[in-house]
Design an enzyme around this catalytic site. Structure first.
Site, PDB file in Angstrom:
ATOM      1  N   GLU A  94       0.818  -1.200   0.000  1.00  0.00           N
ATOM      2  CA  GLU A  94       0.000   0.000   0.000  1.00  0.00           C
ATOM      3  C   GLU A  94       0.856   1.255   0.000  1.00  0.00           C
ATOM      4  O   GLU A  94       1.949   1.295   0.558  1.00  0.00           O
ATOM      5  CB  GLU A  94      -0.921  -0.002   1.231  1.00  0.00           C
ATOM      6  CG  GLU A  94      -1.976  -1.083   1.117  1.00  0.00           C
ATOM      7  CD  GLU A  94      -2.988  -1.079   2.251  1.00  0.00           C
ATOM      8  OE1 GLU A  94      -4.101  -1.581   2.021  1.00  0.00           O
ATOM      9  OE2 GLU A  94      -2.692  -0.586   3.347  1.00  0.00           O
ATOM     10  N   CYS A 107       3.206   8.485   1.456  1.00  0.00           N
ATOM     11  CA  CYS A 107       3.809   7.493   2.347  1.00  0.00           C
ATOM     12  C   CYS A 107       4.050   6.221   1.532  1.00  0.00           C
ATOM     13  O   CYS A 107       3.115   5.643   0.988  1.00  0.00           O
ATOM     14  CB  CYS A 107       2.843   7.250   3.510  1.00  0.00           C
ATOM     15  SG  CYS A 107       3.452   6.061   4.694  1.00  0.00           S
ATOM     16  N   CYS A 114       6.842  -7.080   6.718  1.00  0.00           N
ATOM     17  CA  CYS A 114       7.959  -6.592   7.517  1.00  0.00           C
ATOM     18  C   CYS A 114       8.316  -7.676   8.527  1.00  0.00           C
ATOM     19  O   CYS A 114       7.438  -8.345   9.057  1.00  0.00           O
ATOM     20  CB  CYS A 114       7.586  -5.311   8.251  1.00  0.00           C
ATOM     21  SG  CYS A 114       8.980  -4.548   9.122  1.00  0.00           S
ATOM     22  N   CYS A 118       7.378  -5.331  15.342  1.00  0.00           N
ATOM     23  CA  CYS A 118       6.977  -4.317  16.327  1.00  0.00           C
ATOM     24  C   CYS A 118       5.549  -4.676  16.780  1.00  0.00           C
ATOM     25  O   CYS A 118       4.673  -4.951  15.952  1.00  0.00           O
ATOM     26  CB  CYS A 118       7.021  -2.918  15.722  1.00  0.00           C
ATOM     27  SG  CYS A 118       8.686  -2.440  15.222  1.00  0.00           S
ATOM     28  N   CYS A 121       2.136  -2.867  15.457  1.00  0.00           N
ATOM     29  CA  CYS A 121       2.050  -2.511  14.036  1.00  0.00           C
ATOM     30  C   CYS A 121       1.327  -3.602  13.259  1.00  0.00           C
ATOM     31  O   CYS A 121       1.646  -4.785  13.384  1.00  0.00           O
ATOM     32  CB  CYS A 121       3.454  -2.304  13.469  1.00  0.00           C
ATOM     33  SG  CYS A 121       3.449  -1.903  11.715  1.00  0.00           S
ATOM     34  N   GLY A 167       7.217  -2.073   5.818  1.00  0.00           N
ATOM     35  CA  GLY A 167       8.602  -2.508   5.690  1.00  0.00           C
ATOM     36  C   GLY A 167       9.612  -1.630   6.399  1.00  0.00           C
ATOM     37  O   GLY A 167       9.303  -0.520   6.823  1.00  0.00           O
ATOM     38  N   ASN A 298      -3.046   3.878  16.252  1.00  0.00           N
ATOM     39  CA  ASN A 298      -4.141   3.541  15.336  1.00  0.00           C
ATOM     40  C   ASN A 298      -4.482   2.072  15.497  1.00  0.00           C
ATOM     41  O   ASN A 298      -3.664   1.216  15.186  1.00  0.00           O
ATOM     42  CB  ASN A 298      -3.732   3.826  13.890  1.00  0.00           C
ATOM     43  CG  ASN A 298      -3.589   5.311  13.657  1.00  0.00           C
ATOM     44  OD1 ASN A 298      -4.502   6.086  13.928  1.00  0.00           O
ATOM     45  ND2 ASN A 298      -2.419   5.730  13.185  1.00  0.00           N
ATOM     46  N   CYS A 341      -1.027   5.537  10.002  1.00  0.00           N
ATOM     47  CA  CYS A 341       0.242   4.905  10.377  1.00  0.00           C
ATOM     48  C   CYS A 341       0.008   3.560  11.027  1.00  0.00           C
ATOM     49  O   CYS A 341      -0.803   3.430  11.936  1.00  0.00           O
ATOM     50  CB  CYS A 341       0.973   5.719  11.436  1.00  0.00           C
ATOM     51  SG  CYS A 341       1.452   7.307  10.911  1.00  0.00           S
TER      52      CYS A 341
HETATM   53  N1  SAH Z   1       9.968   0.345   9.641  1.00  0.00           N
HETATM   54  C1  SAH Z   1      10.028   1.773   9.623  1.00  0.00           C
HETATM   55  C2  SAH Z   1       8.948   2.342   8.753  1.00  0.00           C
HETATM   56  C3  SAH Z   1       7.546   2.249   9.333  1.00  0.00           C
HETATM   57  S1  SAH Z   1       7.062   3.884   9.571  1.00  0.00           S
HETATM   58  C4  SAH Z   1       9.995   2.318  11.021  1.00  0.00           C
HETATM   59  O1  SAH Z   1       9.832   1.521  11.950  1.00  0.00           O
HETATM   60  O2  SAH Z   1      10.209   3.502  11.239  1.00  0.00           O
HETATM   61  C5  SAH Z   1       5.543   3.792  10.317  1.00  0.00           C
HETATM   62  C6  SAH Z   1       5.517   4.471  11.681  1.00  0.00           C
HETATM   63  O3  SAH Z   1       4.246   4.217  12.272  1.00  0.00           O
HETATM   64  C7  SAH Z   1       6.562   3.917  12.624  1.00  0.00           C
HETATM   65  O4  SAH Z   1       6.990   4.894  13.520  1.00  0.00           O
HETATM   66  C8  SAH Z   1       5.762   2.879  13.325  1.00  0.00           C
HETATM   67  O5  SAH Z   1       6.369   2.471  14.525  1.00  0.00           O
HETATM   68  C9  SAH Z   1       4.449   3.591  13.527  1.00  0.00           C
HETATM   69  N2  SAH Z   1       3.325   2.688  13.787  1.00  0.00           N
HETATM   70  C10 SAH Z   1       3.279   1.376  13.549  1.00  0.00           C
HETATM   71  N3  SAH Z   1       2.083   0.881  13.915  1.00  0.00           N
HETATM   72  C11 SAH Z   1       1.358   1.909  14.394  1.00  0.00           C
HETATM   73  C12 SAH Z   1       0.030   2.040  14.877  1.00  0.00           C
HETATM   74  N4  SAH Z   1      -0.769   0.997  14.939  1.00  0.00           N
HETATM   75  N5  SAH Z   1      -0.382   3.263  15.261  1.00  0.00           N
HETATM   76  C13 SAH Z   1       0.439   4.323  15.151  1.00  0.00           C
HETATM   77  N6  SAH Z   1       1.682   4.272  14.689  1.00  0.00           N
HETATM   78  C14 SAH Z   1       2.148   3.069  14.306  1.00  0.00           C
END
Ligand code: SAH
Length: 370
Positions: A94, A107, A114, A118, A121, A167, A298, A341
């Protein structure tokens, strides 16, 4: 047997010049073709009227310009636009465009799925399948730019790109750096260096490599101010703990006098949103040219986390601001179309074997781990 054609979306300016030189043509032809591709969104050589007819025919035999296949697109009530783009073997990724009054941010994803796992996520729940090619990364920007009628230097609707989709971009280093070079090239999308942002979960050696090989804005997904909590949320922290990560950030900033590093901090209720943790974060941020971006969590199906209350987010922000740390709260956009995000999911098939391989290589500290 016919030789496979080269997809020109996979080559940056130097790569394209080499490609033309190898085909026995003048390198400046690369510049002409790039303008057609990125400024006029043309993919057929026949339409490239300033390229001689003989060369056009030759190109048709050895090259192609193939953007990703748009499987599905959706626009949110707030103008946010999401594309589901088909990759090979039923996989999909996406990309999301977020319009604001003074800028338009795309974005972009760097991998199918990935492997970093985390905990909060949605992409992580899908596991890892593979790295995206340069063509697949820049293709996301191209699809959005064409949709928007974006013309670099004239109709700039797309002003910023953030590598914050699916990713971990630093685990697909070469392809991401090449794609970011096309984003910043005047013959490509013509974005200023600081308007291209790479976001990482914190691969320390690769931050140093990025510092050597590219010049973009850096964002770091911190999410917790101490190692115990961060390791729970971002397992990669076990390998690269906070002190080492912040030292790498300091080295990145030291070579770029006016840069600010963005620290992303997703606000999860009762997990990382207390005043005590805000005070710990202040201590970390004071030593760096840092900006903190608080992201209200989110939610997605099956998650055990909840979004922090608005009052907790404001109180957390106030502690940072009062201590002189520049801190913004990211407005949630596109959540009615699951475009916010951490909500990007795409479609990841056949991940098990590759997931295991990815984890093995990651443990060895190998980049480009696919
Ligand atoms: N792998 C990279 C790119 C992902 S960026 C990184 O970790 O930075 C996406 C951002 O959104 C990251 O900061 C991630 O930690 C955050 N994120 C992931 N899941 C989320 C969620 N459910 N709600 C809000 N932010 C989230």
């Amino acid at each position: 047997m016919t030789a496979e054609k080269t997809n020109l979306f996979g080559l940056d300016r130097n790569g394209l010049r080499d490609f033309f030189a190898q085909a026995g043509e003048k390198p400046y032809r690369a510049d002409q073709v790039m303008k057609w591709m990125y400024h006029r969104h043309v993919t057929g050589f026949a339409a490239m009227t300033d390229v001689g007819k003989a060369l056009r025919t030759k190109l048709e035999g050895i090259a192609e310009i193939v953007p990703p296949n748009v499987l599905f697109e959706k626009q949110s009530s707030d103008g946010t636009h999401k594309w589901l783009l088909g990759m090979d073997a039923g996989n999909a990724i996406e990309a999301v465009f977020i319009p604001e009054s003074t800028r338009g941010t795309l974005c972009v994803s760097s991998q199918v799925g990935c492997g970093l796992n985390c905990q909060f996520c949605s992409t992580a729940t899908q596991g890892f399948n593979r790295n995206l090619s340069t063509a697949e990364i820049i293709g996301q920007v191209w699809v959005a730019a064409r949709h928007l009628g974006n013309v670099p230097h004239h109709q700039r609707k797309l002003t910023n790109v953030v590598m914050m989709g699916m990713g971990e971009p630093l685990l697909n280093f070469d392809n991401v750096v090449r794609a970011m070079s096309i984003m910043r090239d005047d013959l490509g999308f013509g974005l200023a260096n600081k308007r291209v942002t790479l976001s990482t979960a914190g691969l320390v050696p690769m931050i140093d490599r990025l510092s050597d090989e590219s010049d973009v804005s850096l964002a770091v997904s911190l999410h917790a101010p101490n190692d115990a909590l961060r390791t729970e949320l971002v397992p990669l922290n076990r390998k690269y703990p906070i002190a080492e990560l912040l030292e790498a950030c300091a080295r990145y900033a030291a070579r770029r006098p006016r840069t600010t590093i963005t620290f992303e901090y997703t606000m999860m209720k009762g997990v990382n949103d207390t005043p005590e943790l805000a005070r710990q974060l202040v201590k970390l941020m004071r030593r760096l040219p840092a900006k903190v971006n608080l992201i209200p969590f989110n939610p997605f199906a099956g998650t055990r986390f909840e979004r922090s209350d608005e009052s907790a987010i404001r109180a957390f922000q106030k502690i940072l601001l009062d201590a002189g740390v520049l801190t913004m709260v990211r407005r949630t956009r596109g959540d009615d179309i699951d475009a916010a995000c951490g909500q990007l999911k795409g479609q990841v098939l056949d991940r098990t074997r590759r997931q295991a391989e990815f984890q093995r290589k990651l443990a060895q500290g190998v980049a480009d781990a696919a």
